[in-house]
Design a protein around this motif. Sequence first.
Motif, PDB file in Angstrom:
ATOM      1  N   LEU A  62     -46.039  46.736 -12.640  1.00 13.84           N
ATOM      2  CA  LEU A  62     -44.643  46.338 -12.477  1.00 13.84           C
ATOM      3  C   LEU A  62     -44.468  44.825 -12.555  1.00 13.84           C
ATOM      4  CD1 LEU A  62     -43.489  48.779  -9.662  1.00 13.84           C
ATOM      5  CD2 LEU A  62     -43.144  48.975 -12.117  1.00 13.84           C
ATOM      6  N   ALA A  63     -45.438  44.082 -12.066  1.00 14.46           N
ATOM      7  CA  ALA A  63     -45.349  42.619 -12.147  1.00 14.46           C
ATOM      8  C   ALA A  63     -45.408  42.163 -13.605  1.00 14.46           C
ATOM      9  CB  ALA A  63     -46.467  41.982 -11.339  1.00 14.46           C
ATOM     10  N   GLY A  64     -46.285  42.782 -14.392  1.00 16.36           N
ATOM     11  CA  GLY A  64     -46.362  42.450 -15.814  1.00 16.36           C
ATOM     12  C   GLY A  64     -45.097  42.833 -16.561  1.00 16.36           C
ATOM     13  N   THR A  65     -44.522  43.974 -16.188  1.00 23.62           N
ATOM     14  CA  THR A  65     -43.259  44.399 -16.798  1.00 23.62           C
ATOM     15  C   THR A  65     -42.159  43.392 -16.490  1.00 23.62           C
ATOM     16  OG1 THR A  65     -43.920  46.709 -16.543  1.00 23.62           O
ATOM     17  CG2 THR A  65     -41.599  46.288 -16.960  1.00 23.62           C
ATOM     18  N   GLN A  66     -42.079  42.998 -15.215  1.00 22.08           N
ATOM     19  CA  GLN A  66     -41.079  42.004 -14.812  1.00 22.08           C
ATOM     20  C   GLN A  66     -41.305  40.688 -15.559  1.00 22.08           C
ATOM     21  OE1 GLN A  66     -38.483  42.389 -12.725  1.00 22.08           O
ATOM     22  NE2 GLN A  66     -37.860  40.272 -13.016  1.00 22.08           N
ATOM     23  N   TYR A  86     -32.012  49.979 -22.030  1.00 19.93           N
ATOM     24  CA  TYR A  86     -33.410  50.070 -21.625  1.00 19.93           C
ATOM     25  C   TYR A  86     -33.852  48.851 -20.818  1.00 19.93           C
ATOM     26  CZ  TYR A  86     -34.387  54.423 -23.915  1.00 19.93           C
ATOM     27  OH  TYR A  86     -34.390  55.747 -24.230  1.00 19.93           O
ATOM     28  N   TYR A  87     -33.284  47.702 -21.097  1.00 19.52           N
ATOM     29  CA  TYR A  87     -33.553  46.499 -20.304  1.00 19.52           C
ATOM     30  C   TYR A  87     -33.142  46.745 -18.845  1.00 19.52           C
ATOM     31  CZ  TYR A  87     -32.911  41.620 -18.778  1.00 19.52           C
ATOM     32  OH  TYR A  87     -32.961  40.438 -18.095  1.00 19.52           O
ATOM     33  N   HIS A  91     -35.439  47.341 -15.366  1.00 15.46           N
ATOM     34  CA  HIS A  91     -35.153  46.591 -14.144  1.00 15.46           C
ATOM     35  C   HIS A  91     -34.887  47.541 -12.979  1.00 15.46           C
ATOM     36  CE1 HIS A  91     -35.247  42.299 -14.770  1.00 15.46           C
ATOM     37  NE2 HIS A  91     -34.656  42.438 -15.944  1.00 15.46           N
ATOM     38  N   GLY A  92     -34.197  48.634 -13.244  1.00 22.53           N
ATOM     39  CA  GLY A  92     -33.940  49.625 -12.194  1.00 22.53           C
ATOM     40  C   GLY A  92     -35.224  50.214 -11.651  1.00 22.53           C
ATOM     41  N   ILE A  93     -36.162  50.519 -12.530  1.00 20.59           N
ATOM     42  CA  ILE A  93     -37.450  51.066 -12.082  1.00 20.59           C
ATOM     43  C   ILE A  93     -38.202  50.038 -11.243  1.00 20.59           C
ATOM     44  CG2 ILE A  93     -39.713  51.838 -12.864  1.00 20.59           C
ATOM     45  CD1 ILE A  93     -38.293  53.131 -15.255  1.00 20.59           C
ATOM     46  N   THR A 101     -30.321  48.879  -3.530  1.00 24.27           N
ATOM     47  CA  THR A 101     -28.963  48.526  -3.959  1.00 24.27           C
ATOM     48  C   THR A 101     -28.985  47.896  -5.343  1.00 24.27           C
ATOM     49  OG1 THR A 101     -28.395  48.151  -1.644  1.00 24.27           O
ATOM     50  CG2 THR A 101     -26.885  47.271  -3.292  1.00 24.27           C
ATOM     51  N   GLN A 102     -29.920  47.010  -5.558  1.00 23.18           N
ATOM     52  CA  GLN A 102     -30.067  46.366  -6.875  1.00 23.18           C
ATOM     53  C   GLN A 102     -30.489  47.403  -7.917  1.00 23.18           C
ATOM     54  OE1 GLN A 102     -30.307  42.723  -6.524  1.00 23.18           O
ATOM     55  NE2 GLN A 102     -30.274  42.252  -8.693  1.00 23.18           N
ATOM     56  N   ALA A 103     -31.409  48.282  -7.550  1.00 23.23           N
ATOM     57  CA  ALA A 103     -31.871  49.313  -8.479  1.00 23.23           C
ATOM     58  C   ALA A 103     -30.727  50.225  -8.881  1.00 23.23           C
ATOM     59  CB  ALA A 103     -32.994  50.124  -7.846  1.00 23.23           C
ATOM     60  N   GLU A 104     -29.879  50.576  -7.915  1.00 18.00           N
ATOM     61  CA  GLU A 104     -28.733  51.441  -8.209  1.00 18.00           C
ATOM     62  C   GLU A 104     -27.811  50.771  -9.225  1.00 18.00           C
ATOM     63  OE1 GLU A 104     -25.365  53.972  -5.768  1.00 18.00           O
ATOM     64  OE2 GLU A 104     -26.229  52.198  -4.829  1.00 18.00           O
TER      65      GLU A 104
END
Length: 171
Positions: A62-66, A86-87, A91-93, A101-104
């Motif tokens: 996830l850190a690499g994805t971010q 998809y962007y 980010h949601g994942i 809240t941010q993911a939603e």
Amino acid sequence: MFNKNIKIGIAALIIAYAVYQFIEGNIGNGIALILLSLVFVFFYFRNEIILLAFLKMRKQDLAGTQNWLTKIKNPEGALTVKQQGYYNYLHGIIFSQTNLTQAEKYFKKALKLGLTMDYDMAMAKLSLAGIAMQKRRKREATMLLNEAKKLDKQNMLADQIKMMKQQMKKI
């Protein structure tokens, strides 16, 4: 990373030069340039940074994805509408691990912009149902679970949906 319009412009220039090569009699050069222009057309429809972020996501990094997603400075200018979906989905994942809240917010935006695959839409709705369930919004969670079940045509998420429905009975 180039803006999406620059990619099409580069492809058009390469094709124009390929036509010139054909006129000059250099058929091999023209064919090679046409193939080169197809790379830019491919990256117009499939953004290279999003592809690399999905590769990191597949490895559960996830850190690499971010890290890859932060390389996209202006998503509206650099990505097509589906790519923006998809962007936001990625980010949601990422934020579903830390900030619900941010993911939603990101999942809702991804669904609004649109995702190409039914499986991805089902996964986003399933994640939204989980967030709604944690926030004690049972009606919304039930509706999202039913929509996710309809979208999951190959029953890849059947176990997760069944588990969530059992957890909702406890609420």
